[in-house]
Design an enzyme around this catalytic site. Structure first.
Site, PDB file in Angstrom:
ATOM      1  N   GLN A 267       0.782  -1.044   0.020  1.00 17.84           N
ATOM      2  CA  GLN A 267      -0.050   0.236  -0.023  1.00 17.84           C
ATOM      3  C   GLN A 267       0.641   1.145   0.061  1.00 17.84           C
ATOM      4  O   GLN A 267       0.301   2.192   0.538  1.00 17.84           O
ATOM      5  CB  GLN A 267      -0.855  -0.031   1.053  1.00 17.84           C
ATOM      6  CG  GLN A 267      -2.241  -0.826   1.107  1.00 17.84           C
ATOM      7  CD  GLN A 267      -3.077  -0.380  -0.004  1.00 17.84           C
ATOM      8  OE1 GLN A 267      -3.021   0.772  -0.430  1.00 17.84           O
ATOM      9  NE2 GLN A 267      -3.926  -1.277  -0.513  1.00 17.84           N
ATOM     10  N   SER A 268       2.061   1.225  -0.423  1.00 18.12           N
ATOM     11  CA  SER A 268       2.992   2.460  -0.702  1.00 18.12           C
ATOM     12  C   SER A 268       2.411   3.579  -1.216  1.00 18.12           C
ATOM     13  O   SER A 268       2.238   3.353  -2.395  1.00 18.12           O
ATOM     14  CB  SER A 268       4.310   1.985  -1.018  1.00 18.12           C
ATOM     15  OG  SER A 268       5.126   3.085  -1.222  1.00 18.12           O
ATOM     16  N   GLY A 269       2.345   4.565  -0.577  1.00 14.07           N
ATOM     17  CA  GLY A 269       1.949   5.799  -1.336  1.00 14.07           C
ATOM     18  C   GLY A 269       3.096   6.450  -2.096  1.00 14.07           C
ATOM     19  O   GLY A 269       2.958   7.105  -3.111  1.00 14.07           O
TER      20      GLY A 269
ATOM     21  N   CYS B 200       5.345   4.442  -3.798  1.00 14.61           N
ATOM     22  CA  CYS B 200       5.257   3.813  -5.003  1.00 14.61           C
ATOM     23  C   CYS B 200       4.126   4.133  -6.063  1.00 14.61           C
ATOM     24  O   CYS B 200       4.435   4.506  -7.331  1.00 14.61           O
ATOM     25  CB  CYS B 200       5.265   2.269  -4.789  1.00 14.61           C
ATOM     26  SG  CYS B 200       6.648   1.494  -3.814  1.00 14.61           S
TER      27      CYS B 200
END
Ligand SMILES: *Cc1c(COP(=O)(O)O)cnc(C)c1O
Length: 367
Positions: free
Chosen positions: A93-95, A97
């Site tokens: 869930q990386s913002g 990325c």
């Protein structure tokens, strides 16, 4: 004709930071600056304190929050090196990325994302940030669980693999974008705050800290310009003991001999069960804040940062230098869309649950 989006400019370093190392030479414009500051009637603030908010969640829409400021610097480096591909990595869930992948496409580059702690395709899903970096058409590489250090190595090792495969240069953006030159994004943010009346209007700054670049840049700005405010960084990923060496390293990389403790107050106690997790209580607080102020906090960064601010104002008011507190909203909005909020929005009494069924009669209709 346009507003200069996606164009490369020479980076203007603030006068007070000219002697530091790793000053970037260029930036690519990806943001709408300056972001506004306004009064924030955060519920539960003790009598006498005034809280204000710097809306750094408004640096953009699909590219928003603090990370985009760093990307302006890192993508300028990538373009100058002639990269055609960019690789980065993070949790599913990386913002970070999400922002890297969409920026790549906006600049005509191909995004590659290494996903930490996922081994099977079916586990990935398509919600929140995951949906968005998938929609950027990124090449995804699932990386089974390993230590943080090993994961960081895996991500940048992919750059060689990708450039060999495509016979084109690939630029690596390290996990979270934390580099010495990236810190100048927040040194510039501090100059923006000065231009917005920081010294006249505020006594303390509160910001969420994960890997440290954001808070460090702000604290360096405060230090080099005379330490007029106190900087409080609410830690949401690491204990102070683990975090301090990272930040010390960043400070020495840019050529400063001060330590983390000399320039900022790291606030502990708000990690909860761990980085990337959120308790029901926190999710309720986030709903309280949105229902009373219209400001959307996220469950992993700014929600915990604001919780730290509120609790410390109540329990440790003398930790603050004065009464006028500026909270930096660092973004993270897409963290609200991964399904986590489902746990509280249907609870009785939750502000998101004021749902009335249509009554059979008794509503006089206007003609
Ligand atoms: C990454 C991030 C932070 C923390 O920034 P660091 O520079 O890593 O300390 C805070 N808030 C949001 C929304 C973020 O995405």
């Amino acid at each position: 004709m346009d507003n200069g989006y996606f164009q490369m400019y020479e980076y203007q370093v603030p006068a007070w930071a000219q002697h530091l190392n790793h000053i970037p030479s260029h930036i690519v414009k990806l943001t709408t600056l300056n972001t506004p500051i306004h009064r924030w009637s955060l519920p539960g603030v003790p009598e006498g304190f005034q809280v204000f908010i710097k809306r750094d969640d408004l640096t953009g829409t699909e590219l928003s929050g603090n990370k985009v400021r760093i990307l302006q610097i890192l993508f300028a480096e990538a373009l100058k090196q002639g990269a055609r591909h960019v690789v980065t990595g993070g949790g599913p869930q990386s913002g970070h990325c999400r922002a890297v992948a969409l920026t790549c496409r906006q600049l005509g580059l191909t995004p590659h994302v290494v996903v930490d702690g996922v081994s099977k395709k079916e586990e990935l899903g398509a919600k929140g940030n995951t949906l968005l970096y998938r929609m950027a058409g990124s090449d995804l590489y699932l990386s089974p669980s390993c230590s943080y250090g090993a994961f960081k190595q895996r991500v940048c090792s992919m750059a060689g693999y990708i450039s060999a495969k495509y016979q084109e240069p690939c630029y690596c953006i390290p996990v979270g974008g934390a580099t010495a030159s990236g810190m100048f994004a927040f040194i510039s943010l501090f100059q923006e705050l000065i231009d917005q009346g920081l010294y006249e209007n505020f006594d303390d700054i509160v910001v969420t800290i994960a890997t440290g670049g954001t808070a460090a840049g702000i604290a360096v700005g405060n230090y080099l310009t005379g330490s007029k405010l106190r900087i409080h960084a609410v830690s949401i990923a690491m204990t102070k003991e683990k975090l301090t060496p990272f930040v010390d390293r960043m400070l020495s990389d840019i050529g400063l001999s001060v330590g983390t403790d000399d320039i900022m107050d790291i606030v502990e106690g708000y990690i909860g069960e761990g980085y990337g997790t959120a308790s029901d209580e926190l999710l309720e607080t986030i709903t309280n804040v949105s229902a009373s102020t219209g400001i959307l906090l996220d469950p992993y960064y700014t929600g915990k940062g604001a919780q730290g601010l509120l609790e410390e104002l109540k329990k440790n008011p003398t930790r603050f230098q004065g009464k006028r507190i500026l909270f930096i909203h660092t973004g993270g909005i897409f963290g609200l869309f991964n399904g986590e909020m489902d746990r509280v929005v249907n609870l009785p009494g939750n502000h998101a649950n004021n749902i009335n069924e249509w009554p059979e009669r008794d509503i006089p209709l206007v003609q």
